[in-house]
Write an enzyme that holds these catalytic residues in place. Structure first.
Site, PDB file in Angstrom:
ATOM      1  N   ASN A   1       0.826  -1.220   0.000  1.00  0.00           N
ATOM      2  CA  ASN A   1       0.000   0.000   0.000  1.00  0.00           C
ATOM      3  C   ASN A   1       0.857   1.267   0.000  1.00  0.00           C
ATOM      4  OD1 ASN A   1      -2.598  -1.409   0.425  1.00  0.00           O
ATOM      5  ND2 ASN A   1      -1.743  -1.914   2.424  1.00  0.00           N
TER       6      ASN A   1
ATOM      7  N   HIS B   1      -0.732  -0.260  20.565  1.00  0.00           N
ATOM      8  CA  HIS B   1      -1.198  -1.518  19.960  1.00  0.00           C
ATOM      9  C   HIS B   1      -1.026  -2.725  20.885  1.00  0.00           C
ATOM     10  CE1 HIS B   1      -0.486   0.825  16.024  1.00  0.00           C
ATOM     11  NE2 HIS B   1      -1.720   0.987  16.443  1.00  0.00           N
TER      12      HIS B   1
ATOM     13  N   ARG C   1       0.090  -7.477  13.101  1.00  0.00           N
ATOM     14  CA  ARG C   1       1.214  -6.537  13.253  1.00  0.00           C
ATOM     15  C   ARG C   1       1.175  -5.774  14.578  1.00  0.00           C
ATOM     16  NH1 ARG C   1       1.556  -4.205   7.081  1.00  0.00           N
ATOM     17  NH2 ARG C   1       2.003  -6.232   6.155  1.00  0.00           N
TER      18      ARG C   1
HETATM   19  P1  NAD Z   1       1.691  -3.872   3.072  1.00  0.00           P
HETATM   20  O1  NAD Z   1       1.217  -5.070   3.805  1.00  0.00           O
HETATM   21  O2  NAD Z   1       0.855  -3.345   1.971  1.00  0.00           O
HETATM   22  O3  NAD Z   1       3.165  -4.149   2.531  1.00  0.00           O
HETATM   23  C1  NAD Z   1       3.623  -5.399   2.404  1.00  0.00           C
HETATM   24  C2  NAD Z   1       4.721  -5.325   1.348  1.00  0.00           C
HETATM   25  O4  NAD Z   1       5.975  -5.430   1.994  1.00  0.00           O
HETATM   26  C3  NAD Z   1       4.621  -6.483   0.382  1.00  0.00           C
HETATM   27  O5  NAD Z   1       3.688  -6.201  -0.617  1.00  0.00           O
HETATM   28  C4  NAD Z   1       6.041  -6.528  -0.100  1.00  0.00           C
HETATM   29  O6  NAD Z   1       6.243  -5.579  -1.132  1.00  0.00           O
HETATM   30  C5  NAD Z   1       6.854  -6.095   1.102  1.00  0.00           C
HETATM   31  N1  NAD Z   1       7.444  -7.248   1.804  1.00  0.00           N
HETATM   32  C6  NAD Z   1       6.846  -8.009   2.754  1.00  0.00           C
HETATM   33  N2  NAD Z   1       7.711  -8.967   3.156  1.00  0.00           N
HETATM   34  C7  NAD Z   1       8.845  -8.797   2.453  1.00  0.00           C
HETATM   35  C8  NAD Z   1      10.091  -9.455   2.426  1.00  0.00           C
HETATM   36  N3  NAD Z   1      10.339 -10.503   3.197  1.00  0.00           N
HETATM   37  N4  NAD Z   1      11.037  -8.977   1.599  1.00  0.00           N
HETATM   38  C9  NAD Z   1      10.813  -7.908   0.821  1.00  0.00           C
HETATM   39  N5  NAD Z   1       9.639  -7.249   0.782  1.00  0.00           N
HETATM   40  C10 NAD Z   1       8.687  -7.690   1.595  1.00  0.00           C
HETATM   41  O7  NAD Z   1       2.031  -2.756   4.138  1.00  0.00           O
HETATM   42  P2  NAD Z   1       1.660  -1.218   4.026  1.00  0.00           P
HETATM   43  O8  NAD Z   1       0.204  -1.059   4.245  1.00  0.00           O
HETATM   44  O9  NAD Z   1       2.317  -0.650   2.824  1.00  0.00           O
HETATM   45  O10 NAD Z   1       2.354  -0.695   5.355  1.00  0.00           O
HETATM   46  C11 NAD Z   1       3.743  -0.431   5.426  1.00  0.00           C
HETATM   47  C12 NAD Z   1       4.020  -0.064   6.869  1.00  0.00           C
HETATM   48  O11 NAD Z   1       3.198   1.061   7.241  1.00  0.00           O
HETATM   49  C13 NAD Z   1       3.690  -1.154   7.888  1.00  0.00           C
HETATM   50  O12 NAD Z   1       4.602  -1.052   8.933  1.00  0.00           O
HETATM   51  C14 NAD Z   1       2.300  -0.782   8.380  1.00  0.00           C
HETATM   52  O13 NAD Z   1       2.041  -1.292   9.687  1.00  0.00           O
HETATM   53  C15 NAD Z   1       2.420   0.734   8.382  1.00  0.00           C
HETATM   54  N6  NAD Z   1       1.121   1.424   8.295  1.00  0.00           N
HETATM   55  C16 NAD Z   1       0.297   1.213   7.240  1.00  0.00           C
HETATM   56  C17 NAD Z   1      -0.898   1.923   7.151  1.00  0.00           C
HETATM   57  C18 NAD Z   1      -1.828   1.764   5.980  1.00  0.00           C
HETATM   58  O14 NAD Z   1      -2.884   2.403   5.992  1.00  0.00           O
HETATM   59  N7  NAD Z   1      -1.501   0.991   4.974  1.00  0.00           N
HETATM   60  C19 NAD Z   1      -1.234   2.844   8.156  1.00  0.00           C
HETATM   61  C20 NAD Z   1      -0.356   3.041   9.220  1.00  0.00           C
HETATM   62  C21 NAD Z   1       0.830   2.324   9.267  1.00  0.00           C
END
Ligand code: NAD
Length: 395
Positions: A11, A204, A319
């Site tokens: 995302n 959390h 998470r």
């Molecule tokens: P996500 O779940 O969409 O991202 C996962 C991505 O991480 C995968 O698609 C892949 O590209 C990569 N990944 C996972 N494991 C991997 C590995 N072993 N090697 C290489 N790449 C790998 O997460 P997100 O929503 O983009 O969130 C990113 C961070 O932001 C997280 O820490 C999440 O908790 C935090 N966050 C997200 C949101 C939100 O609204 N999306 C809000 C607040 C905080």
């Protein structure tokens, strides 16, 4: 413009690809997980870029190159940005380290706790000492709508904290990052401050523990899943307050020993809530009410997994524990040990969480568990004293 490589295909990466390319940065993407690079390329080709959609507006950005091979994108990068969950930082740094050029700037959004220890340790041993930066939180609540094509930005924070190591004396770099992220970045003193001020690592695991302890085996109908933040009860509010007090005690002790350490940059949890959500909290008279009347948290429920066609249970591998404990609470616990501050309530929460995660970090009040090396506690990186912590602070 510097050349930026965004690491990740989730995302956050989708939003950044759109914003950065639109803001005029030269953008490449490193997405090594499974077939993500291929799917990103297919989506971007079909839609002629990734569209970030928010509040009736949209921004389209198209990266130059998307690859699962670090050799194709990392060597030309001036800036590398990890837009990943914290558990993916280590494998990603491992994959790219051999291709990074000198003088690169390397950052993470969000950084979580101890990112600087991990990045320095992995890169220094390869003779690299890049500028390191990190954002306290992801600035957006966002969800991919169509992979490689469109992402929805559901909400944007007004500001977020930024740490840069070594510090950015001229503020040029802070300005460039502000343009990239499109929101106010509040520069804090150091990564130590960013780590101590990370409230997610309290909120959390604190709510997970406070509301589920002793009720771990309960199952719910899919329409009965309890509210998370707005479900905070008086006992859980008290637990969160005491966890926050323990972090404040660490902060005060650090300030006693380090005259230039700014305690006001590490906000207590209640002050942080009131400051972060001034327009969303309808009754901020107590910590509990600041959670339960916060409209930004409306409808957010416990993470769950199915136990049958009609039932589910709390997902303790989510998470809120698997990221916020090893890359959050355990880091804080490690820093507390370096300044001899006792943290009995944080210990209690770590102890409960490690049982749920099937991990062992704390044993009899000592950070000596078998799985400690999977965390970012300073001790994992050989930092055993306050002097060691201080010397890592501005490196
Ligand atoms: P996500 O779940 O969409 O991202 C996962 C991505 O991480 C995968 O698609 C892949 O590209 C990569 N990944 C996972 N494991 C991997 C590995 N072993 N090697 C290489 N790449 C790998 O997460 P997100 O929503 O983009 O969130 C990113 C961070 O932001 C997280 O820490 C999440 O908790 C935090 N966050 C997200 C949101 C939100 O609204 N999306 C809000 C607040 C905080």
């Amino acid at each position: 413009m510097p050349r930026l490589t965004i690491c990740g295909g989730g995302n956050a990466a989708h939003v950044l690809i759109a914003l950065a390319a639109k803001a005029g940065w030269e953008v490449d993407v490193f997405a090594p997980l499974a077939d993500e690079a291929e799917r990103l390329r297919a989506g971007i080709t079909a839609a002629r870029g990734i569209t970030a959609r928010f509040a009736g507006e949209s921004i389209v950005g198209c990266p130059h190159h998307v690859s699962s091979d670090p050799a194709e994108v990392i060597p030309e990068s001036d800036v590398i940005l990890l837009a990943l969950p914290a558990f993916a930082h280590g494998p990603t740094l491992e994959a790219i380290a051999g291709f990074i050029k000198p003088n690169v700037s390397l950052g993470a959004v969000p950084a979580r706790s101890g990112f600087d220890f991990q990045a320095r340790s992995m890169l220094n041993e390869r003779g690299l000492s890049p500028r390191i930066f990190g954002l306290q939180t992801l600035p957006w609540a966002c969800r991919i709508a169509i992979y490689g094509q469109a992402v929805d930005i559901l909400g944007t924070k007004a500001e977020t904290a930024l740490a840069i190591s070594p510090p950015d004396e001229s503020s040029d770099w802070t300005r460039q990052l502000t343009t990239l992220f499109g929101l106010e970045l509040v520069a804090v003193d150091s990564f130590l401050t960013l780590t101590l001020a990370n409230t997610g690592q309290l909120i959390h695991p604190g709510i997970m523990c406070g509301l589920s302890r002793g009720k771990e085996s309960i199952t719910f109908g899919h329409d009965e899943i309890p509210l998370f933040y707005q479900g905070v009860d008086p006992t859980t509010a008290e637990l969160l307050q005491v966890m926050s007090d323990e972090v404040q005690a660490i902060t005060v002790e650090l300030a006693d020993r380090l005259p230039d350490f700014k305690t006001n940059e590490v906000l207590p949890i209640y002050d942080w809530l009131l400051r972060s959500y001034p327009n969303y909290i309808s009754d901020g008279s107590t910590l509990r009410r600041a959670f339960t009347t916060n409209q930004a948290y409306a409808g957010l429920r416990f993470p769950t997994r199915s136990t049958g066609p009609d039932t589910c249970e709390v997902d303790y591998t989510a998470r809120y524990l698997s990221e916020d404990v090893p890359y959050g609470l355990v880091v804080i616990r490690g820093i507390a040990e370096l300044v001899d501050v006792r943290t009995p309530t944080i210990d209690e929460v770590i102890d409960w969480a490690q049982q749920r995660l099937g991990k062992q970090y704390l044993v009899n009040g000592m950070l000596s568990g078998l799985d400690l090396d999977e965390t970012r506690a300073p001790q994992v990186y050989g930092i055993q004293t306050l002097a060691g912590l201080v010397s890592s602070r501005y490196m």
